[in-house]
Design an enzyme around this catalytic site. Sequence first.
Site, PDB file in Angstrom:
ATOM      1  N   ASN A   1       0.856  -1.198   0.000  1.00 41.30           N
ATOM      2  CA  ASN A   1       0.000   0.000   0.000  1.00 41.30           C
ATOM      3  C   ASN A   1       0.876   1.225   0.000  1.00 41.30           C
ATOM      4  O   ASN A   1       2.006   1.193   0.493  1.00 41.30           O
ATOM      5  CB  ASN A   1      -0.816   0.095   1.303  1.00 41.30           C
ATOM      6  CG  ASN A   1      -1.956  -0.894   1.359  1.00 41.30           C
ATOM      7  OD1 ASN A   1      -2.515  -1.269   0.332  1.00 41.30           O
ATOM      8  ND2 ASN A   1      -2.289  -1.308   2.558  1.00 41.30           N
TER       9      ASN A   1
ATOM     10  N   GLY B   1       1.765  -1.326   3.837  1.00 35.84           N
ATOM     11  CA  GLY B   1       1.175  -2.636   3.563  1.00 35.84           C
ATOM     12  C   GLY B   1       1.986  -3.656   4.347  1.00 35.84           C
ATOM     13  O   GLY B   1       3.220  -3.620   4.322  1.00 35.84           O
ATOM     14  N   LYS B   2       1.302  -4.551   5.057  1.00 36.36           N
ATOM     15  CA  LYS B   2       2.032  -5.494   5.913  1.00 36.36           C
ATOM     16  C   LYS B   2       2.956  -6.403   5.106  1.00 36.36           C
ATOM     17  O   LYS B   2       4.052  -6.740   5.549  1.00 36.36           O
ATOM     18  CB  LYS B   2       1.051  -6.325   6.730  1.00 36.36           C
ATOM     19  CG  LYS B   2       0.296  -5.511   7.769  1.00 36.36           C
ATOM     20  CD  LYS B   2      -0.677  -6.375   8.544  1.00 36.36           C
ATOM     21  CE  LYS B   2      -1.717  -5.518   9.269  1.00 36.36           C
ATOM     22  NZ  LYS B   2      -1.124  -4.633  10.280  1.00 36.36           N
TER      23      LYS B   2
ATOM     24  N   ASN C   1       6.008  -4.316   3.918  1.00 31.61           N
ATOM     25  CA  ASN C   1       6.813  -3.959   5.094  1.00 31.61           C
ATOM     26  C   ASN C   1       7.608  -5.160   5.602  1.00 31.61           C
ATOM     27  O   ASN C   1       8.791  -5.038   5.951  1.00 31.61           O
ATOM     28  CB  ASN C   1       5.911  -3.469   6.232  1.00 31.61           C
ATOM     29  CG  ASN C   1       5.496  -2.018   6.071  1.00 31.61           C
ATOM     30  OD1 ASN C   1       5.889  -1.346   5.117  1.00 31.61           O
ATOM     31  ND2 ASN C   1       4.685  -1.536   7.000  1.00 31.61           N
TER      32      ASN C   1
ATOM     33  N   THR D   1       3.373 -11.693  20.337  1.00 32.18           N
ATOM     34  CA  THR D   1       4.124 -10.470  20.670  1.00 32.18           C
ATOM     35  C   THR D   1       3.383  -9.729  21.766  1.00 32.18           C
ATOM     36  O   THR D   1       2.155  -9.695  21.806  1.00 32.18           O
ATOM     37  CB  THR D   1       4.345  -9.563  19.441  1.00 32.18           C
ATOM     38  OG1 THR D   1       3.080  -9.049  18.988  1.00 32.18           O
ATOM     39  CG2 THR D   1       5.029 -10.305  18.313  1.00 32.18           C
ATOM     40  N   LEU D   2       4.169  -9.121  22.666  1.00 31.42           N
ATOM     41  CA  LEU D   2       3.602  -8.511  23.878  1.00 31.42           C
ATOM     42  C   LEU D   2       4.039  -7.057  24.018  1.00 31.42           C
ATOM     43  O   LEU D   2       4.200  -6.558  25.144  1.00 31.42           O
ATOM     44  CB  LEU D   2       4.041  -9.333  25.106  1.00 31.42           C
ATOM     45  CG  LEU D   2       3.598 -10.806  25.101  1.00 31.42           C
ATOM     46  CD1 LEU D   2       4.359 -11.616  26.154  1.00 31.42           C
ATOM     47  CD2 LEU D   2       2.095 -10.917  25.349  1.00 31.42           C
ATOM     48  N   GLY D   3       4.271  -6.363  22.902  1.00 34.87           N
ATOM     49  CA  GLY D   3       4.668  -4.957  22.949  1.00 34.87           C
ATOM     50  C   GLY D   3       5.952  -4.785  23.745  1.00 34.87           C
ATOM     51  O   GLY D   3       6.906  -5.551  23.567  1.00 34.87           O
TER      52      GLY D   3
ATOM     53  N   ALA E   1       4.851  -0.217  12.870  1.00 35.22           N
ATOM     54  CA  ALA E   1       5.643  -1.180  12.095  1.00 35.22           C
ATOM     55  C   ALA E   1       6.582  -2.035  12.946  1.00 35.22           C
ATOM     56  O   ALA E   1       7.318  -2.864  12.414  1.00 35.22           O
ATOM     57  CB  ALA E   1       6.430  -0.526  10.952  1.00 35.22           C
ATOM     58  N   ALA E   2       6.548  -1.873  14.284  1.00 33.92           N
ATOM     59  CA  ALA E   2       7.393  -2.734  15.142  1.00 33.92           C
ATOM     60  C   ALA E   2       7.012  -4.208  14.941  1.00 33.92           C
ATOM     61  O   ALA E   2       7.880  -5.082  14.901  1.00 33.92           O
ATOM     62  CB  ALA E   2       7.253  -2.343  16.610  1.00 33.92           C
ATOM     63  N   GLY E   3       5.714  -4.464  14.800  1.00 36.82           N
ATOM     64  CA  GLY E   3       5.268  -5.841  14.569  1.00 36.82           C
ATOM     65  C   GLY E   3       5.772  -6.380  13.234  1.00 36.82           C
ATOM     66  O   GLY E   3       6.128  -7.559  13.124  1.00 36.82           O
ATOM     67  N   ASP E   4       5.828  -5.530  12.213  1.00 36.23           N
ATOM     68  CA  ASP E   4       6.359  -5.957  10.906  1.00 36.23           C
ATOM     69  C   ASP E   4       7.864  -6.224  10.991  1.00 36.23           C
ATOM     70  O   ASP E   4       8.366  -7.183  10.392  1.00 36.23           O
ATOM     71  CB  ASP E   4       6.083  -4.893   9.842  1.00 36.23           C
ATOM     72  CG  ASP E   4       4.596  -4.779   9.510  1.00 36.23           C
ATOM     73  OD1 ASP E   4       3.867  -5.771   9.689  1.00 36.23           O
ATOM     74  OD2 ASP E   4       4.179  -3.692   9.069  1.00 36.23           O
TER      75      ASP E   4
ATOM     76  N   ARG F   1      12.879   4.523  16.349  1.00 44.72           N
ATOM     77  CA  ARG F   1      12.943   5.543  15.299  1.00 44.72           C
ATOM     78  C   ARG F   1      11.537   5.970  14.884  1.00 44.72           C
ATOM     79  O   ARG F   1      10.619   5.165  14.893  1.00 44.72           O
ATOM     80  CB  ARG F   1      13.698   4.979  14.094  1.00 44.72           C
ATOM     81  CG  ARG F   1      15.193   4.827  14.390  1.00 44.72           C
ATOM     82  CD  ARG F   1      15.852   3.773  13.542  1.00 44.72           C
ATOM     83  NE  ARG F   1      15.812   4.062  12.110  1.00 44.72           N
ATOM     84  CZ  ARG F   1      16.369   3.298  11.185  1.00 44.72           C
ATOM     85  NH1 ARG F   1      16.976   2.175  11.535  1.00 44.72           N
ATOM     86  NH2 ARG F   1      16.314   3.629   9.921  1.00 44.72           N
TER      87      ARG F   1
HETATM   88  P1  ADP Z   1       2.047  -4.905  17.010  1.00 43.77           P
HETATM   89  O1  ADP Z   1       2.654  -3.584  16.652  1.00 43.77           O
HETATM   90  O2  ADP Z   1       1.858  -5.832  15.843  1.00 43.77           O
HETATM   91  O3  ADP Z   1       0.844  -4.813  17.906  1.00 43.77           O
HETATM   92  P2  ADP Z   1       3.726  -5.346  19.332  1.00 43.77           P
HETATM   93  O4  ADP Z   1       3.243  -4.038  19.854  1.00 43.77           O
HETATM   94  O5  ADP Z   1       3.545  -6.557  20.161  1.00 43.77           O
HETATM   95  O6  ADP Z   1       3.155  -5.657  17.878  1.00 43.77           O
HETATM   96  O7  ADP Z   1       5.278  -5.140  19.008  1.00 43.77           O
HETATM   97  C1  ADP Z   1       6.020  -6.096  18.300  1.00 43.77           C
HETATM   98  C2  ADP Z   1       7.381  -6.281  18.939  1.00 43.77           C
HETATM   99  O8  ADP Z   1       8.117  -5.041  18.868  1.00 43.77           O
HETATM  100  C3  ADP Z   1       7.328  -6.644  20.427  1.00 43.77           C
HETATM  101  O9  ADP Z   1       7.257  -8.044  20.579  1.00 43.77           O
HETATM  102  C4  ADP Z   1       8.653  -6.080  20.919  1.00 43.77           C
HETATM  103  O10 ADP Z   1       9.687  -6.996  20.656  1.00 43.77           O
HETATM  104  C5  ADP Z   1       8.866  -4.848  20.051  1.00 43.77           C
HETATM  105  N1  ADP Z   1       8.368  -3.630  20.738  1.00 43.77           N
HETATM  106  C6  ADP Z   1       7.204  -2.981  20.520  1.00 43.77           C
HETATM  107  N2  ADP Z   1       7.064  -1.923  21.355  1.00 43.77           N
HETATM  108  C7  ADP Z   1       8.181  -1.899  22.123  1.00 43.77           C
HETATM  109  C8  ADP Z   1       8.669  -1.068  23.193  1.00 43.77           C
HETATM  110  N3  ADP Z   1       7.956  -0.017  23.645  1.00 43.77           N
HETATM  111  N4  ADP Z   1       9.877  -1.371  23.751  1.00 43.77           N
HETATM  112  C9  ADP Z   1      10.595  -2.417  23.314  1.00 43.77           C
HETATM  113  N5  ADP Z   1      10.195  -3.233  22.320  1.00 43.77           N
HETATM  114  C10 ADP Z   1       9.013  -2.997  21.731  1.00 43.77           C
END
Ligand code: ADP
Length: 301
Positions: A9, A37-38, A41, A211-213, A241-244, A282
């Site tokens: 996208n 686009g996932k 990315n 994934t747990l953020g 895009a952290a998840g990507d 970033r």
């Molecule tokens: P999505 O964006 O798909 O919901 P997450 O939020 O779980 O996915 O983020 C994906 C991965 O990115 C996490 O498992 C973690 O490794 C990393 N990440 C995301 N947010 C952070 C943060 N605030 N600090 C450190 N790592 C992060």
Amino acid sequence: RVAVVGSANLDLVVTAPQLPRPGETVLGDDFRMVPGGKGANQAVAAARAGADCAFVGAIGGDGFGGLLRDNLAAAGVDVAGLRTVDGPSGVALIAVDHAAENCIVVAPGANGALTLDDADRDAVAAAGVLLLQLEVPLSEVTRAAGWARAGGAAVVLNAAPARPLPTELLDLVDVLVVNEHEAAVVAGVFTDEPAALLDALVGLVPRVVLTLGARGAAYADRDGARIEVPAPTIDAVDTTAAGDAFTGALAVALAERGGLTGDTATGVLRWACAAGAACAQRPGASTALPERDAIDALAAA
Ligand code: ADP
């Protein structure tokens, strides 16, 4: 080699002091066009993380398609499987206010018209890992997964955007990658408890990565392994895009190690978490997807 079958996208992003209400026009300030686009990315994420990566997808014959193709090629992604179809490219219209609240409309365009052919079968069968998401038709996702299975490639499905999945597709998945929201939707279990989500999902697929953020990621498999890995501690600037980044890096680690087991999961998840964290350090979405050096540095820290 990693093959990605998925979406591309163009994100059209405008910032404004506030979001418009229905019928209202507001004056915006900054405007940017960002490839997204996932699928695209995650292909860029895998290429930057060091993989030989091929992308299979569709763009429209408009001016946006060329930008999407150039962006993938510039990252070193093989775009032989990227076709141009009639009609518009996929676009996301994104308005962001000064409090970072957003409002998004996605028009799938060419992504919704992706139809795989015999050349795609060869590209998928030649890969060690096939990486899929849910932004192209489910029929094509399932078809690609079947080819990968027949050719011996591991099928990694990032079930995003979240939706319940048919058994026909679940039966072809080796590794399911989901965040907590996607996990709940796929499992049909509504709980905040990661362990309960993992238990439900290993009933559906052999291996699950959750994934747990900022808390990192967890792994479960049908052999009974349960592993949790913390994310590196960072100053998060923009987690888009952290998840990507995480999923692309996970696919690379799988291709390099020849699979994911209870013995390799800690190392693989640690590296994928480093990729997600490096992206979150970033500003920006696809532009923030990290290179291998940046991932290695955070993984070692
Ligand atoms: P999505 O964006 O798909 O919901 P997450 O939020 O779980 O996915 O983020 C994906 C991965 O990115 C996490 O498992 C973690 O490794 C990393 N990440 C995301 N947010 C952070 C943060 N605030 N600090 C450190 N790592 C992060």
